[in-house]
Design a protein around this motif. Structure first.
Motif, PDB file in Angstrom:
ATOM      1  N   THR A   1      50.277  29.621  20.438  1.00 55.51           N
ATOM      2  CA  THR A   1      51.424  29.994  21.080  1.00 55.51           C
ATOM      3  C   THR A   1      51.533  31.527  21.795  1.00 55.51           C
ATOM      4  OG1 THR A   1      52.616  28.584  19.605  1.00 55.51           O
ATOM      5  CG2 THR A   1      54.049  30.165  20.868  1.00 55.51           C
ATOM      6  N   PRO A   2      51.728  31.429  22.950  1.00 55.07           N
ATOM      7  CA  PRO A   2      51.894  32.909  23.641  1.00 55.07           C
ATOM      8  C   PRO A   2      52.690  33.811  22.901  1.00 55.07           C
ATOM      9  CG  PRO A   2      51.789  31.172  25.304  1.00 55.07           C
ATOM     10  CD  PRO A   2      51.947  30.519  23.974  1.00 55.07           C
TER      11      PRO A   2
ATOM     12  N   MET B   1      34.730  37.674  19.493  1.00 53.65           N
ATOM     13  CA  MET B   1      35.594  36.674  19.281  1.00 53.65           C
ATOM     14  C   MET B   1      36.875  36.875  19.363  1.00 53.65           C
ATOM     15  SD  MET B   1      33.104  34.252  16.684  1.00 53.65           S
ATOM     16  CE  MET B   1      34.822  33.760  16.018  1.00 53.65           C
ATOM     17  N   VAL B   2      37.228  38.265  18.983  1.00 55.32           N
ATOM     18  CA  VAL B   2      38.785  38.579  18.470  1.00 55.32           C
ATOM     19  C   VAL B   2      39.370  38.740  19.987  1.00 55.32           C
ATOM     20  CG1 VAL B   2      38.743  39.527  16.625  1.00 55.32           C
ATOM     21  CG2 VAL B   2      38.136  40.914  18.447  1.00 55.32           C
ATOM     22  N   VAL B   3      38.432  39.194  21.055  1.00 49.65           N
ATOM     23  CA  VAL B   3      38.841  39.074  22.501  1.00 49.65           C
ATOM     24  C   VAL B   3      39.460  37.679  23.046  1.00 49.65           C
ATOM     25  CG1 VAL B   3      38.289  39.311  25.012  1.00 49.65           C
ATOM     26  CG2 VAL B   3      37.501  40.895  23.146  1.00 49.65           C
ATOM     27  N   THR B   4      38.871  36.671  22.633  1.00 54.79           N
ATOM     28  CA  THR B   4      39.497  35.134  23.029  1.00 54.79           C
ATOM     29  C   THR B   4      40.428  34.983  22.266  1.00 54.79           C
ATOM     30  OG1 THR B   4      37.567  34.205  21.864  1.00 54.79           O
ATOM     31  CG2 THR B   4      37.126  34.292  24.284  1.00 54.79           C
ATOM     32  N   GLU B   5      40.401  35.101  20.888  1.00 54.12           N
ATOM     33  CA  GLU B   5      41.515  35.095  20.085  1.00 54.12           C
ATOM     34  C   GLU B   5      42.977  35.514  20.671  1.00 54.12           C
ATOM     35  OE1 GLU B   5      40.432  36.200  16.202  1.00 54.12           O
ATOM     36  OE2 GLU B   5      39.093  34.558  15.856  1.00 54.12           O
ATOM     37  N   ALA B   6      42.706  37.002  21.048  1.00 57.33           N
ATOM     38  CA  ALA B   6      43.912  37.515  21.732  1.00 57.33           C
ATOM     39  C   ALA B   6      44.367  37.026  22.962  1.00 57.33           C
ATOM     40  CB  ALA B   6      43.533  39.154  21.883  1.00 57.33           C
ATOM     41  N   LEU B   7      43.449  36.510  23.832  1.00 57.22           N
ATOM     42  CA  LEU B   7      43.845  35.733  24.994  1.00 57.22           C
ATOM     43  C   LEU B   7      44.429  34.579  24.687  1.00 57.22           C
ATOM     44  CD1 LEU B   7      40.569  36.641  26.930  1.00 57.22           C
ATOM     45  CD2 LEU B   7      42.847  37.410  27.623  1.00 57.22           C
TER      46      LEU B   7
ATOM     47  N   LEU C   1      52.009  46.837  36.033  1.00 56.27           N
ATOM     48  CA  LEU C   1      50.663  46.712  35.435  1.00 56.27           C
ATOM     49  C   LEU C   1      50.766  45.826  34.331  1.00 56.27           C
ATOM     50  CD1 LEU C   1      47.930  49.097  35.054  1.00 56.27           C
ATOM     51  CD2 LEU C   1      48.765  47.973  33.147  1.00 56.27           C
ATOM     52  N   ARG C   2      51.857  45.880  33.448  1.00 56.03           N
ATOM     53  CA  ARG C   2      52.098  44.996  32.283  1.00 56.03           C
ATOM     54  C   ARG C   2      52.187  43.778  32.736  1.00 56.03           C
ATOM     55  NH1 ARG C   2      54.917  49.636  30.517  1.00 56.03           N
ATOM     56  NH2 ARG C   2      56.987  48.664  30.642  1.00 56.03           N
ATOM     57  N   GLU C   3      52.946  43.542  33.558  1.00 53.07           N
ATOM     58  CA  GLU C   3      53.190  42.381  34.053  1.00 53.07           C
ATOM     59  C   GLU C   3      52.071  41.640  34.767  1.00 53.07           C
ATOM     60  OE1 GLU C   3      55.965  40.353  33.624  1.00 53.07           O
ATOM     61  OE2 GLU C   3      56.727  41.906  32.310  1.00 53.07           O
ATOM     62  N   ARG C   4      51.252  42.273  35.521  1.00 51.98           N
ATOM     63  CA  ARG C   4      50.025  41.837  36.110  1.00 51.98           C
ATOM     64  C   ARG C   4      49.209  41.595  35.161  1.00 51.98           C
ATOM     65  NH1 ARG C   4      50.011  45.419  39.354  1.00 51.98           N
ATOM     66  NH2 ARG C   4      48.482  46.976  38.504  1.00 51.98           N
ATOM     67  N   TRP C   5      48.883  42.334  34.231  1.00 52.23           N
ATOM     68  CA  TRP C   5      47.842  41.715  33.076  1.00 52.23           C
ATOM     69  C   TRP C   5      48.397  40.632  32.247  1.00 52.23           C
ATOM     70  CZ3 TRP C   5      45.806  47.128  30.514  1.00 52.23           C
ATOM     71  CH2 TRP C   5      45.073  47.789  31.586  1.00 52.23           C
ATOM     72  N   ARG C   6      49.722  40.736  31.694  1.00 52.14           N
ATOM     73  CA  ARG C   6      50.110  39.665  31.207  1.00 52.14           C
ATOM     74  C   ARG C   6      49.717  38.263  31.805  1.00 52.14           C
ATOM     75  NH1 ARG C   6      55.520  43.012  29.852  1.00 52.14           N
ATOM     76  NH2 ARG C   6      54.854  43.905  27.595  1.00 52.14           N
ATOM     77  N   ALA C   7      50.155  38.350  33.360  1.00 49.96           N
ATOM     78  CA  ALA C   7      49.917  37.229  33.961  1.00 49.96           C
ATOM     79  C   ALA C   7      48.490  36.729  34.133  1.00 49.96           C
ATOM     80  CB  ALA C   7      50.424  37.182  35.324  1.00 49.96           C
ATOM     81  N   ARG C   8      47.570  37.476  34.124  1.00 54.23           N
ATOM     82  CA  ARG C   8      46.282  37.236  33.999  1.00 54.23           C
ATOM     83  C   ARG C   8      45.643  36.705  32.680  1.00 54.23           C
ATOM     84  NH1 ARG C   8      43.743  42.627  37.183  1.00 54.23           N
ATOM     85  NH2 ARG C   8      44.569  41.985  39.242  1.00 54.23           N
ATOM     86  N   ALA C   9      46.161  37.252  31.622  1.00 50.23           N
ATOM     87  CA  ALA C   9      45.658  36.768  30.446  1.00 50.23           C
ATOM     88  C   ALA C   9      46.331  35.486  30.191  1.00 50.23           C
ATOM     89  CB  ALA C   9      46.669  37.832  29.062  1.00 50.23           C
ATOM     90  N   LEU C  10      47.518  35.237  30.669  1.00 57.70           N
ATOM     91  CA  LEU C  10      47.841  33.692  30.316  1.00 57.70           C
ATOM     92  C   LEU C  10      47.078  32.810  31.209  1.00 57.70           C
ATOM     93  CD1 LEU C  10      51.760  34.278  30.446  1.00 57.70           C
ATOM     94  CD2 LEU C  10      50.414  33.440  28.604  1.00 57.70           C
ATOM     95  N   ALA C  11      46.767  33.122  32.488  1.00 61.18           N
ATOM     96  CA  ALA C  11      45.808  32.394  33.321  1.00 61.18           C
ATOM     97  C   ALA C  11      44.239  32.198  32.704  1.00 61.18           C
ATOM     98  CB  ALA C  11      45.684  33.069  34.732  1.00 61.18           C
ATOM     99  N   ARG C  12      44.050  33.299  32.229  1.00 60.04           N
ATOM    100  CA  ARG C  12      42.686  33.190  31.137  1.00 60.04           C
ATOM    101  C   ARG C  12      42.794  32.117  30.076  1.00 60.04           C
ATOM    102  NH1 ARG C  12      37.821  32.079  29.900  1.00 60.04           N
ATOM    103  NH2 ARG C  12      36.729  33.295  28.609  1.00 60.04           N
ATOM    104  N   ARG C  13      44.085  32.228  29.408  1.00 61.02           N
ATOM    105  CA  ARG C  13      44.242  31.394  28.271  1.00 61.02           C
ATOM    106  C   ARG C  13      44.076  29.996  28.493  1.00 61.02           C
ATOM    107  NH1 ARG C  13      48.943  28.694  26.845  1.00 61.02           N
ATOM    108  NH2 ARG C  13      49.003  28.193  24.416  1.00 61.02           N
ATOM    109  N   GLU C  14      44.248  29.375  29.943  1.00 60.05           N
ATOM    110  CA  GLU C  14      44.062  28.062  30.306  1.00 60.05           C
ATOM    111  C   GLU C  14      42.841  27.814  30.494  1.00 60.05           C
ATOM    112  OE1 GLU C  14      46.844  26.066  30.286  1.00 60.05           O
ATOM    113  OE2 GLU C  14      48.012  27.816  29.501  1.00 60.05           O
TER     114      GLU C  14
END
Length: 350
Positions: free
Chosen positions: A165-166, A256-262, A313-326
C-alpha cells in the motif's frame, strides 16, 4: 518432467534478528520454487559456520553435506557458503551440478585489507570455475563477476518485490528512512554527515538495521533513531510512516530495499553503485528520486535540502515513484527466471 533441487544455505536464513538482502532473496525464491511445478521437491540444507572464512569443523560439515547428495544432483549454493571454500567443492564438482548464486562478491565487502580482498578474490575465482553455472542478481553484478573472474557467462535473476500500500506523504516530506545493515558498506556515516549540514531544516531520520551504530554528530541525537532490525508489521509501519528513502551505499549488487521502498510509493535518493540504477529504474528523465556519486556527503546534503525545501520537486518524485511501482516485478517472476536458468544448465544449453 520435474526434478529435485538441493539448496545449500548459510544457517540463520530465517533469523529475524539478522535480516539481509541475500537471506530474503533466498527465502523468497525457494518458497516460490517449492510451490512451482518445475521441481519435484526443494530440499534446503543449512550449514553453520563463520562464512566466508569457516573453521575446520564448518568445512567438514559442508563437505559431508555435499558427499551425501546423489550423483548428478542439481545443487544451488549461496555464494556466502561456497565462494570461500573451493577446496571443499572440488571433490564433488565432477559428479554434482553445482550452481552458485552470488549475492555480493566476497572481495567487494568494505573494510577488508588489500591482502584479505586479494585472498578472497582468488578463492572465489577458483570456486566459480568449478561451478556448472553462476547466477548474479543484477546485470551490472553479472558483468562485474564475469570480468573479475574471467567467466564466459554469468546469468541474471533479479530480485522481485511484494506490492504494498502506498505511503501517505506528510506535507513537508520531513520523514526520512534508511533500511540497511549498519555496516560501512551501507554508508550510514555518510548520511549522518549530510544530515549534520541540514540542522536549519525540519526532518527526522530512522536508520533500521542491525550492526554497530556509527558516531552521531553533535546536535542530531534527538533527530535520528536506530530501532534495530525491523521485520513484518514493524518494517511495513516504517515504510508507511516515511516520505523519502535514502540509501547511501558504497557498494551494492542490486539494492532490494530500493524496490521495497518503491513498492510503497516512496521516492529514493541513493548512490549510483552496482545494480542500484537498475533497481531504481525509471529512465534518465523520469528517475523516481535521485542518483548520487558515492562517498559524497555534500552532494547528498544538497539533494536532501532540495527535497525538504521544494514542494514541486517532492510531488514530481512521488508521481514518478508511483509510476515505477506499477512496473515492479514480483518474486514469482524471479523464481520463474531462476528455474529456467537451472533447467538450461541441466540440459547443457546455458
Amino acid at each position: 518432467m520435474s526434478r529435485p533441487l538441493h539448496a545449500v544455505l548459510p544457517a540463520g536464513i530465517d533469523d529475524p534478528a539478522a535480516p539481509s538482502g541475500g537471506n530474503r532473496y533466498d527465502r523468497q525464491v525457494l518458497n516460490h520454487l517449492a510451490a512451482s511445478p518445475d521441481f519435484s521437491s526443494v530440499r534446503e540444507i543449512t550449514v553453520t559456520g563463520d562464512w566466508p572464512r569457516p573453521d575446520a569443523a564448518a568445512r567438514d560439515r559442508m563437505s559431508r553435506v555435499l558427499a551425501e547428495l546423489p550423483d548428478d544432483a542439481t545443487v544451488l549454493l549461496d555464494g556466502l557458503v561456497s565462494c570461500g571454500v573451493p577446496e571443499v567443492l572440488a571433490p564433488h564438482a565432477g559428479r554434482l551440478r553445482l550452481v552458485v548464486l552470488v549475492h555480493l562478491p566476497l572481495s567487494d565487502e568494505t573494510g577488508l585489507s588489500p591482502a584479505a580482498a586479494t585472498e578472497l578474490r582468488a578463492l572465489e575465482r577458483r570456486a566459480l570455475h568449478l561451478a556448472a553455472g553462476v547466477i548474479a542478481t543484477s546485470t551490472q553484478a553479472a558483468a562485474h563477476v564475469a570480468a573479475m573472474h574471467d567467466l564466459a557467462e554469468v546469468h541474471v535473476a533479479a530480485p522481485g518485490v511484494d506490492r504494498a500500500t502506498p505511503a501517505v506523504p506528510s506535507p513537508g516530506g520531513h520523514r526520512l528512512l534508511c533500511v540497511a545493515s549498519l555496516t560501512p558498506r551501507k554508508g550510514q556515516d555518510l548520511l549522518l554527515a549530510a544530515l549534520s549540514q541540514l540542522t536549519d531544516l525540519a526532518w527526522e531520520c530512522t536508520f533500521a538495521g542491525t550492526g554497530t551504530i556509527p558516531p552521531v554528530p553533535a546536535g542530531l541525537e534527538h533527530r535520528v533513531a536506530f530501532p534495530g532490525a525491523l521485520a513484518g508489521a514493524e518494517l511495513e509501519a516504517a515504510y508507511a510512516n516515511a516520505d523519502l528513502f535514502v540509501l547511501p551505499s558504497r557498494a551494492e549488487t542490486y539494492g532490494m530495499v530500493v524496490t521495497e521502498a518503491l513498492a510503497h510509493g516512496l521516492p529514493v535518493v541513493a548512490t549510483e553503485v552496482g545494480g542500484v540504477p537498475e533497481a531504481l529504474g525509471g529512465g534518465v528523465d523520469v528517475v523516481p528520486g535521485k542518483l548520487l556519486p558515492p562517498e559524497d556527503p555534500q552532494a547528498l546534503a544538497a539533494a536532501l535540502r532540495g527535497w525538504l525545501t521544494d514542494g514541486e520537486l517532492r510531488e514530481r518524485w512521488r508521481a514518478r515513484a508511483l509510476a515505477r511501482r506499477e512496473t515492479l516485478t514480483g518474486w514469482d517472476q524471479t523464481a520463474h527466471r531462476l528455474a529456467a536458468i537451472l533447467k538450461n544448465i541441466e540440459e547443457g544449453t546455458a
